[in-house]
Design a protein around this motif. Structure first.
Motif, PDB file in Angstrom:
ATOM      1  N   PRO A   1     -12.149 -32.134  10.305  1.00 40.41           N
ATOM      2  CA  PRO A   1     -12.491 -33.220  11.244  1.00 40.41           C
ATOM      3  C   PRO A   1     -11.303 -33.962  11.849  1.00 40.41           C
ATOM      4  CG  PRO A   1     -13.813 -33.366   9.243  1.00 40.41           C
ATOM      5  CD  PRO A   1     -12.812 -32.291   9.010  1.00 40.41           C
ATOM      6  N   ARG A   2     -10.147 -33.889  11.208  1.00 40.93           N
ATOM      7  CA  ARG A   2      -8.961 -34.558  11.767  1.00 40.93           C
ATOM      8  C   ARG A   2      -7.719 -33.977  11.115  1.00 40.93           C
ATOM      9  NH1 ARG A   2      -6.718 -38.245   8.057  1.00 40.93           N
ATOM     10  NH2 ARG A   2      -8.144 -38.920   6.401  1.00 40.93           N
ATOM     11  N   ASP A   3      -6.583 -34.413  11.579  1.00 45.31           N
ATOM     12  CA  ASP A   3      -5.311 -34.045  10.962  1.00 45.31           C
ATOM     13  C   ASP A   3      -5.160 -34.819   9.638  1.00 45.31           C
ATOM     14  OD1 ASP A   3      -2.738 -33.265  10.406  1.00 45.31           O
ATOM     15  OD2 ASP A   3      -1.819 -34.203  12.181  1.00 45.31           O
ATOM     16  N   TYR A   4      -4.803 -34.077   8.565  1.00 44.32           N
ATOM     17  CA  TYR A   4      -4.581 -34.746   7.268  1.00 44.32           C
ATOM     18  C   TYR A   4      -3.100 -34.715   6.874  1.00 44.32           C
ATOM     19  CZ  TYR A   4      -9.668 -34.591   6.920  1.00 44.32           C
ATOM     20  OH  TYR A   4     -11.020 -34.750   7.179  1.00 44.32           O
ATOM     21  N   SER A   5      -2.218 -34.599   7.866  1.00 44.13           N
ATOM     22  CA  SER A   5      -0.777 -34.627   7.569  1.00 44.13           C
ATOM     23  C   SER A   5      -0.401 -36.019   7.061  1.00 44.13           C
ATOM     24  CB  SER A   5       0.017 -34.319   8.847  1.00 44.13           C
ATOM     25  OG  SER A   5      -0.166 -35.383   9.776  1.00 44.13           O
ATOM     26  N   PRO A   6       0.748 -36.126   6.386  1.00 48.53           N
ATOM     27  CA  PRO A   6       1.171 -37.445   5.884  1.00 48.53           C
ATOM     28  C   PRO A   6       1.208 -38.503   6.996  1.00 48.53           C
ATOM     29  CG  PRO A   6       2.572 -35.728   4.970  1.00 48.53           C
ATOM     30  CD  PRO A   6       1.669 -35.047   5.960  1.00 48.53           C
ATOM     31  N   GLN A   7       1.679 -38.108   8.184  1.00 44.84           N
ATOM     32  CA  GLN A   7       1.755 -39.058   9.303  1.00 44.84           C
ATOM     33  C   GLN A   7       0.355 -39.539   9.697  1.00 44.84           C
ATOM     34  OE1 GLN A   7       2.747 -37.176  12.971  1.00 44.84           O
ATOM     35  NE2 GLN A   7       2.903 -39.099  14.119  1.00 44.84           N
ATOM     36  N   ALA A   8      -0.585 -38.618   9.755  1.00 45.94           N
ATOM     37  CA  ALA A   8      -1.957 -38.985  10.123  1.00 45.94           C
ATOM     38  C   ALA A   8      -2.609 -39.813   9.014  1.00 45.94           C
ATOM     39  CB  ALA A   8      -2.773 -37.729  10.398  1.00 45.94           C
ATOM     40  N   GLU A   9      -2.326 -39.452   7.761  1.00 50.30           N
ATOM     41  CA  GLU A   9      -2.876 -40.212   6.630  1.00 50.30           C
ATOM     42  C   GLU A   9      -2.448 -41.671   6.678  1.00 50.30           C
ATOM     43  OE1 GLU A   9      -5.007 -39.007   3.660  1.00 50.30           O
ATOM     44  OE2 GLU A   9      -5.401 -38.172   5.637  1.00 50.30           O
ATOM     45  N   ALA A  10      -1.187 -41.885   7.032  1.00 54.08           N
ATOM     46  CA  ALA A  10      -0.669 -43.256   7.122  1.00 54.08           C
ATOM     47  C   ALA A  10      -1.421 -44.044   8.193  1.00 54.08           C
ATOM     48  CB  ALA A  10       0.829 -43.234   7.404  1.00 54.08           C
ATOM     49  N   LEU A  11      -1.659 -43.381   9.329  1.00 55.51           N
ATOM     50  CA  LEU A  11      -2.412 -44.048  10.406  1.00 55.51           C
ATOM     51  C   LEU A  11      -3.850 -44.331   9.971  1.00 55.51           C
ATOM     52  CD1 LEU A  11      -1.363 -41.982  13.577  1.00 55.51           C
ATOM     53  CD2 LEU A  11      -0.837 -44.394  13.124  1.00 55.51           C
ATOM     54  N   PHE A  12      -4.401 -43.391   9.231  1.00 56.67           N
ATOM     55  CA  PHE A  12      -5.801 -43.505   8.831  1.00 56.67           C
ATOM     56  C   PHE A  12      -6.024 -44.685   7.883  1.00 56.67           C
ATOM     57  CE2 PHE A  12      -9.633 -42.242   6.398  1.00 56.67           C
ATOM     58  CZ  PHE A  12     -10.513 -42.048   7.455  1.00 56.67           C
ATOM     59  N   ARG A  13      -4.986 -45.035   7.136  1.00 54.58           N
ATOM     60  CA  ARG A  13      -5.127 -46.148   6.187  1.00 54.58           C
ATOM     61  C   ARG A  13      -5.001 -47.512   6.857  1.00 54.58           C
ATOM     62  NH1 ARG A  13      -2.349 -42.461   2.750  1.00 54.58           N
ATOM     63  NH2 ARG A  13      -0.346 -43.327   3.394  1.00 54.58           N
ATOM     64  N   GLN A  14      -4.538 -47.509   8.110  1.00 52.44           N
ATOM     65  CA  GLN A  14      -4.341 -48.793   8.808  1.00 52.44           C
ATOM     66  C   GLN A  14      -5.661 -49.344   9.347  1.00 52.44           C
ATOM     67  OE1 GLN A  14      -1.346 -48.425  11.834  1.00 52.44           O
ATOM     68  NE2 GLN A  14       0.189 -47.706  10.365  1.00 52.44           N
ATOM     69  N   PRO A  15      -5.666 -50.628   9.675  1.00 51.81           N
ATOM     70  CA  PRO A  15      -6.850 -51.164  10.354  1.00 51.81           C
ATOM     71  C   PRO A  15      -7.049 -50.475  11.708  1.00 51.81           C
ATOM     72  CG  PRO A  15      -5.279 -52.938   9.833  1.00 51.81           C
ATOM     73  CD  PRO A  15      -4.596 -51.644   9.516  1.00 51.81           C
ATOM     74  N   ILE A  16      -8.271 -50.424  12.180  1.00 48.12           N
ATOM     75  CA  ILE A  16      -8.511 -49.796  13.485  1.00 48.12           C
ATOM     76  C   ILE A  16      -7.792 -50.603  14.569  1.00 48.12           C
ATOM     77  CG2 ILE A  16     -10.710 -48.779  12.750  1.00 48.12           C
ATOM     78  CD1 ILE A  16     -12.143 -50.992  14.363  1.00 48.12           C
ATOM     79  N   PRO A  17      -7.394 -49.958  15.655  1.00 46.53           N
ATOM     80  CA  PRO A  17      -6.639 -50.658  16.710  1.00 46.53           C
ATOM     81  C   PRO A  17      -7.443 -51.837  17.283  1.00 46.53           C
ATOM     82  CG  PRO A  17      -6.588 -48.286  17.070  1.00 46.53           C
ATOM     83  CD  PRO A  17      -7.573 -48.526  15.972  1.00 46.53           C
TER      84      PRO A  17
END
Ligand code: N0T
Length: 526
Positions: A187-203
């Motif tokens: 369903p999405r990129d699970y790279s470390p960079q994407a994981e970091a974004l995913f943990r943030q609050p939504i924009p």
């Protein structure tokens, strides 16, 4: 004089989308335009194929060709651009009196990188694929890679620069950056960079648009991976569209591979991140430079298709069907699209290159299949501009034959309108002897009608394989159908060719295979 002659042709008014009172119009040369489209097959984007394309468009009375332009084709070597196909396409489109919709097959074509240049495909360090949860590569190019965005954007902007130079007359009326984006099976990129974004609050822009807050998981629950991928794919495409429009600001849209409109989708089995109706608010917030998102229709079920169309016909989203299967049973949805104020409709795979995407579309483009589209387009090729102008300013309603053949009703102003199916032109199908001899198309997925209310007591009606009946609503005393005129438009004015009366109206207005255009005037006496 010399100076004037060396100036480029004064550019005509750019195509643009306008919206008013929840209705939409695509203006071409300043006038509302109805796209009677046809999309070529995926590999028809070569000069040698074009002679197999135009006759098909003429055969179905299409006024617009949707044609891919592939990144790998225009930038085979990095930084070296070749727009010779675009030039040939423009030249032939003008000679054939067609408008063009260009489909930019770039980083994502049906989510895959099949149309990127080899130098992109083979450089996974610079243009990284998305990761699966186990850390291995997924086939998809990650939307989080700035390098991929920059490279794709550069090529796309080069295309728009080229259009600016060679298409002052605006033969190209719409551009679609990418095709059916999303991700299948991951369903999405699970790279470390994407994981970091995913943990943030939504924009913040997304929070504002949706009223949601917290992390992606908190805000979107089971659909969080999809919501996240939608946002970042939309941001990627928005940046491309913004850069392209800075060069030549013509309308741009995205298309969606759709899933069932009933029940909650499983993010792993849908095109996760694509602009489906249920994530359209995310796309709108993320991609303000995209004029609208559009459904690609490959279901033959009326209830499914109607739900999809309802999902895209919004006050903030013009309805356009850039792809629909080219089998005959899809043609009836033309009426449902017009009735929802749609700006255009395009069957997919309309050329003679000997490819058929059955079971999505037709097994073969035989005469019956082509006529299903051609008969409708023929009528609207004469009145398309008038219809588009009217649909922009007036309420419309439309139906395609429901799966069980039952009738549909609505009320427009004071008047009730019913569309029923499988009627002979005289009499009623419930009559005993009529039951013994149903219409030849009984049980078949054909038929539909579109209605525009052009004045409180006046309607335009078009349809085929359908009976349309007008009757007074509960607020009208002594209401009646006053006059039914068959006709056309000439220079924007209605011209009556005859008045329908007697057998032609006694049981309703019954259209058979050949669509016709009627103007119906209702009235009441004291
Ligand atoms: C469409 C078209 C082309 C059995 C399919 C539909 C076009 C793309 N994709 O011919 O590839 O470029 O936009 C995908 C529908 C998949 C449904 C499979 C169920």
């Amino acid at each position: 004089l010399l100076l004037a002659a060396s100036q480029p042709v004064l550019s005509a008014e750019l195509p643009r989308l306008v919206a008013k009172d929840g209705r939409h119009a695509l203006l071409v040369d300043g006038q509302p335009f109805l796209i009677l489209g046809a999309q070529a097959n995926n590999s028809s984007n070569y000069p040698d194929m074009l002679p197999k394309v135009w006759p098909m468009l003429d055969r179905i009375h299409a006024n617009t060709l949707e044609m891919p332009v592939a990144w790998q084709q225009v930038e085979p070597k990095e930084g070296q651009f070749d727009f010779s196909f675009v030039d040939e396409l423009l030249k032939q489109a003008r000679a054939n009196d067609k408008k063009l919709v260009l489909l930019w097959f770039g980083t994502w074509k049906n989510t895959a990188p099949s149309y990127v240049p080899d130098w992109v495909k083979l450089d996974n360090a610079r243009f990284p694929r998305a990761k699966k949860p186990d850390g291995s590569d997924h086939y998809l190019h990650s939307p989080h890679a700035r390098t991929t965005l920059e490279a794709d954007k550069k090529a796309f902007v080069a295309l728009m620069q080229h259009l600016k130079k060679v298409d002052a007359e605006n033969t190209v009326i719409l551009v679609q950056p990418q095709n059916e984006v999303g991700s299948y099976g991951n369903p999405r990129d699970y790279s470390p960079q994407a994981e970091a974004l995913f943990r943030q609050p939504i924009p913040p822009a997304l929070a504002k648009a949706t009223g949601k807050s917290g992390t992606w998981a908190q805000a979107f629950g089971k659909q969080a991976d999809r919501a996240f991928n939608s946002w970042y794919m939309a941001r990627f495409i928005d940046e491309m569209a913004a850069a392209g429009k800075a060069v030549k600001p013509i309308p741009m849209f995205v298309n969606a591979a759709l899933h069932s409109p009933f029940g909650e989708p499983d993010p792993s089995s849908v095109s996760s991140g694509g602009p489906q109706w249920d994530v359209l608010d995310i796309w709108k917030a993320a991609a303000p430079h995209i004029d609208f998102a559009a459904p690609d229709i490959y279901s033959r079920e009326e209830k499914t298709v109607s739900a999809w169309l309802d999902g895209y016909a919004r006050a903030d989203n013009a309805l356009f069907v850039p792809e629909i299967g080219n089998a005959a049973d899809y043609a009836r949805f033309f009426w449902a699209v017009l009735g929802r104020g749609g700006i255009g409709f395009a069957p997919f795979g309309m050329d003679a290159t000997d490819f058929y995407n059955y079971p999505l579309g037709a097994k073969r483009l035989d005469e019956e299949t082509l006529d299903a589209f051609a008969d409708k387009f023929a009528l609207f090729s004469r009145i398309g501009q008038d219809w588009a102008r009217i649909a922009y300013a007036h309420p419309t309603w439309g139906v395609a034959r429901p799966d069980d053949g039952s009738s549909r009703t609505t009320q427009m102003g004071d008047w009730k309108i019913e569309a029923s199916f499988e009627q002979w032109q005289f009499g009623h199908k419930d009559w005993t002897w009529m039951k013994r001899d149903p219409v030849p198309w009984a049980g078949k997925p054909v038929g539909g009608a579109a209605v525009a209310q052009i004045a409180p007591n006046q309607f335009l009606v078009a349809g085929d394989h359908v009976r349309v009946t007008f009757s007074p609503g509960p607020n009208v005393k002594n209401g009646l159908m006053l006059k039914v005129e068959e006709g056309r438009f000439q220079d924007g004015q209605w011209v009556t060719s005859r008045v329908w009366n007697g057998d032609q109206v006694d049981y309703g207005l019954t259209f058979n295979e050949k669509p016709a255009l009627l103007r119906v005037t209702m009235g009441s006496y004291k």
